[in-house]
Write an enzyme that holds these catalytic residues in place. Structure first.
Site, mmCIF file in Angstrom:
data_model
loop_
_atom_site.group_PDB
_atom_site.id
_atom_site.type_symbol
_atom_site.label_atom_id
_atom_site.label_comp_id
_atom_site.label_asym_id
_atom_site.label_seq_id
_atom_site.Cartn_x
_atom_site.Cartn_y
_atom_site.Cartn_z
ATOM 1 N N HIS A 187 0.782 -1.169 -0.059
ATOM 2 C CA HIS A 187 -0.171 0.109 -0.032
ATOM 3 C C HIS A 187 1.127 1.259 0.042
ATOM 4 O O HIS A 187 1.314 1.477 1.019
ATOM 5 C CB HIS A 187 -0.923 0.013 1.275
ATOM 6 C CG HIS A 187 -1.621 1.304 1.514
ATOM 7 N ND1 HIS A 187 -2.069 1.700 2.808
ATOM 8 C CD2 HIS A 187 -1.916 2.228 0.558
ATOM 9 C CE1 HIS A 187 -2.588 2.863 2.648
ATOM 10 N NE2 HIS A 187 -2.445 3.093 1.342
ATOM 11 N N HIS A 189 1.232 5.037 -2.189
ATOM 12 C CA HIS A 189 1.007 5.880 -3.425
ATOM 13 C C HIS A 189 1.982 6.470 -4.306
ATOM 14 O O HIS A 189 2.868 6.662 -3.828
ATOM 15 C CB HIS A 189 -0.004 6.941 -2.718
ATOM 16 C CG HIS A 189 -1.001 6.640 -2.101
ATOM 17 N ND1 HIS A 189 -2.292 6.265 -2.702
ATOM 18 C CD2 HIS A 189 -1.017 6.452 -0.664
ATOM 19 C CE1 HIS A 189 -2.976 5.880 -1.642
ATOM 20 N NE2 HIS A 189 -2.499 6.068 -0.556
ATOM 21 N N LYS A 258 -5.743 19.015 5.909
ATOM 22 C CA LYS A 258 -4.262 19.410 6.090
ATOM 23 C C LYS A 258 -3.141 18.573 5.652
ATOM 24 O O LYS A 258 -2.255 18.913 5.101
ATOM 25 C CB LYS A 258 -3.915 19.791 7.608
ATOM 26 C CG LYS A 258 -4.530 20.985 8.047
ATOM 27 C CD LYS A 258 -3.894 21.552 9.314
ATOM 28 C CE LYS A 258 -4.174 22.965 9.776
ATOM 29 N NZ LYS A 258 -3.976 23.671 11.143
ATOM 30 N N ASN A 260 -3.796 16.371 3.200
ATOM 31 C CA ASN A 260 -3.663 16.600 1.764
ATOM 32 C C ASN A 260 -2.872 17.670 1.325
ATOM 33 O O ASN A 260 -2.105 17.755 0.417
ATOM 34 C CB ASN A 260 -5.019 16.588 1.256
ATOM 35 C CG ASN A 260 -5.816 15.425 1.079
ATOM 36 O OD1 ASN A 260 -5.171 14.400 0.836
ATOM 37 N ND2 ASN A 260 -6.939 15.285 1.050
ATOM 38 N N HIS A 478 -5.623 -0.522 5.792
ATOM 39 C CA HIS A 478 -5.887 -0.106 6.854
ATOM 40 C C HIS A 478 -6.542 -0.829 7.732
ATOM 41 O O HIS A 478 -6.090 -1.493 8.804
ATOM 42 C CB HIS A 478 -6.587 1.380 6.893
ATOM 43 C CG HIS A 478 -5.595 2.388 6.152
ATOM 44 N ND1 HIS A 478 -4.175 2.762 6.889
ATOM 45 C CD2 HIS A 478 -5.857 3.153 5.208
ATOM 46 C CE1 HIS A 478 -3.903 3.824 6.097
ATOM 47 N NE2 HIS A 478 -4.896 3.836 5.077
ATOM 48 N N ASP A 533 2.282 3.564 2.881
ATOM 49 C CA ASP A 533 1.370 4.552 2.638
ATOM 50 C C ASP A 533 2.046 5.689 1.688
ATOM 51 O O ASP A 533 1.798 5.733 0.627
ATOM 52 C CB ASP A 533 0.701 4.950 3.805
ATOM 53 C CG ASP A 533 -0.758 5.638 3.334
ATOM 54 O OD1 ASP A 533 -0.849 5.903 2.228
ATOM 55 O OD2 ASP A 533 -1.521 5.851 4.429
ATOM 56 N N LEU A 536 6.775 10.204 1.588
ATOM 57 C CA LEU A 536 7.241 11.400 1.415
ATOM 58 C C LEU A 536 6.656 12.215 2.637
ATOM 59 O O LEU A 536 7.314 13.217 3.176
ATOM 60 C CB LEU A 536 6.357 11.963 0.264
ATOM 61 C CG LEU A 536 6.539 13.613 -0.086
ATOM 62 C CD1 LEU A 536 8.031 13.910 -0.423
ATOM 63 C CD2 LEU A 536 5.547 13.845 -1.288
#
Length: 542
Positions: A187, A189, A258, A260, A478, A533, A536
């Site tokens: 998982h 992105h 926040k 995002n 999750h 997840d 970064l």
């Protein structure tokens, strides 16, 4: 506990497992073999020989090659639409939110419809209501809670008795340790798969090398990279990890908005568009470059693999082709990486901006290109190639957003969903599942591989998200809320549904690290995996 209560509880739990088996079989997703074997014994009628074939275990010989064989040639190097599978000439039309396939282009003649299995909306809602009643039933709750306690104690006992034996056995295995066993990040992105230092170095390098490249169009006026940074009043020298400001801090806790915003380097959405989007003025060149750097890091460490999420928003029909062109033209491919496609649940935002007329339009934008590429690959050659490396679909967004609707038989169909409210989670999941099911059967007919549904589920919000997830998803990401629902947790254990957990991500958003249920799930035997997840936002180093 009265014996009749026990019997009823056990029967209900088994019925729930039969439901899941039905939906997995219908959509050609996989279902735990052990569970299926026991269900078969309990079933009056034989379970249909399902779409998931038994894959024989690979025999491991002493001299078996350790590395999987890879093609010498890059899959995107040379491709020719002429050599792709032929056009079937099928017609496609979305009816009530699900694509129907016709053997002729003329769609008025209903008799030409291909007989592909469709999930039935009424049946789905009845099944969902059955499960909703099940998870709040007192005796069943007690029954499942006791079974889970028993599993936990069994594991504690096992650890006390066998810990030293296991350590000794582990040391006996030659050459293998934590660093050189194969690991998959289940998982993660794509837009945040690099760590902050990596992104910073990359941006600095771009500022040195590509200063005069036109990267952005502002109000019809083209801007070079140099001009973009000048308007922000920044030089390469000013940039540091702190000014980049992408790391999730204490302010993001329970504030998904926040969090995002942290995707915007230096708080500027322009920089997000230039560096971490696939569709922009430089057609995603920088993003492709940094993803390839991440890929080469993975290849160098040899045993690390990742399943990166790329976004499809469903605002326009050409998104898939653009994404596929980005991957194929920039040759973004690695043997260590597979793609999942995530669809953000943002219909309300697009509807308010008048970008979409109804929910069905969004579904058409997401699914019709995939059907077209399956029916006539040569018409979407890049998409056909790109889909070879796409594993499935993911549904993403802030799950704690309030839902104003309950998905039931009175809910408007996608073509009539014109209000500006967002459809509920289960509505999104059902229509993604339904279209994916039909698509899988069409692809199976053609001998192409099929897709799976692996949504974000149970990170926050109401418990019924996990009910929808139990019915239609092969695995979820999750699953934190299972700690509050013993019945569901026991069902997820019995069906061995994969749960990709990210304690560090949860620590920044929804649940402090020490309260994370991962160790508890593991000890009870739930199928969990550890994932990052968003490096970064949550990581400091490689």
């Amino acid at each position: 506990v009265p014996f009749t209560d026990l019997l009823d509880a056990a029967k209900s739990v088994v019925k729930a497992l039969f439901l899941r088996e039905k939906y997995m079989g219908l959509s050609l997703q996989s279902f735990c073999k052990t569970t299926a074997r026991y269900l078969q014994e309990l079933s009056e009628k034989p379970l249909e020989t399902r779409g998931y074939e038994e894959v024989p275990e690979t025999p491991v010989a002493v001299d078996a090659p350790v590395h999987p064989p890879f093609a010498e040639q890059h899959p995107y190097e040379t491709w020719d639409p002429q050599t792709m599978p032929a056009d079937l000439g099928f017609g496609l039309k979305m009816v009530d939110g699900v694509v129907h396939v016709y053997t002729k282009q003329d769609l008025t003649d209903k008799s030409t419809e291909l007989d592909l299995p469709y999930p039935d909306l009424q049946e789905f809602i009845a099944d969902m209501n059955f499960l909703m009643a099940l998870i709040i039933n007192g005796p069943i709750k007690s029954f499942c809670y006791r079974r889970l306690q028993y599993l936990s104690s069994k594991f504690q006992m096992h650890v006390l008795l066998n810990e030293m034996k296991e350590l000794a056995a582990q040391k006996k295995v030659p050459h293998r340790d934590f660093y050189n066993i194969r690991k998959v990040d289940t998982h993660i992105h794509a837009s945040s798969c690099m760590n902050q230092k990596h992104l910073l170095r990359f941006i600095k390098r771009a500022m040195k090398k590509h200063l005069d490249e036109i990267v952005h169009v502002e109000k019809g006026k083209e801007q070079t990279l140099k001009e973009v940074f000048e308007t922000m009043n920044l030089t390469a020298y000013d940039l540091s990890v702190d000014t980049l400001d992408v790391h999730a801090d204490r302010n993001t806790f329970h504030r998904f908005d926040k969090f995002n915003a942290k995707y915007n380097p230096i708080g500027e959405s322009i920089l997000r568009e230039i560096f971490i989007k696939t569709d922009n003025r430089v057609s995603g060149k920088y993003f492709a470059h940094i993803i390839k750097e991440v890929m080469s890091d993975l290849e160098e460490s040899k045993y690390q693999n990742a399943e990166l999420r790329l976004s499809i928003y469903g605002r326009s029909r050409d998104e898939w082709d653009k994404l596929a062109r980005w991957a194929v033209n920039h040759r973004v491919h690695s043997n260590n990486v597979r793609w999942l496609v995530q669809v953000p649940r943002l219909f309300d935002v697009y509807r308010t901006k008048k970008q979409l007329a109804n929910f069905q339009e969004m579904l058409e934008n997401i699914f019709l290109p995939l059907y077209e590429a399956t029916v006539h690959p040569a018409q979407h050659p890049e998409l056909h190639l790109f889909l070879e490396h796409v594993d499935g679909f993911d549904s993403v967004d802030d799950e704690s957003k309030p839902e104003h609707h309950i998905f039931n038989l009175d809910s408007p169909l996608p073509g009539n969903w014109v209000e500006e409210d967002n459809p509920p989670y289960s509505y999104y999941l059902y229509y993604m599942y339904a279209n994916m099911t039909v698509l899988n059967h069409l692809r199976r007919k053609r001998g192409f591989h099929t897709f799976v549904l692996r949504p974000h589920c149970g990170e926050a919000g109401p418990i019924h998200h996990l009910v929808s997830g139990f019915m239609v998803s092969e695995n979820i990401s999750h699953g934190l809320l299972l700690r509050k629902a013993p019945v569901l947790q026991y069902l997820y254990y019995l069906a061995q549904i994969g749960i990709a957990m990210s304690p560090l991500s949860n620590n920044s958003l929804f649940l402090s690290y020490h309260r994370n249920p991962l160790p508890e799930y593991l000890s009870r035997g739930l199928m969990v995996s550890l994932s990052t997840d968003d490096p970064l936002q949550f990581h400091f180093t490689k």
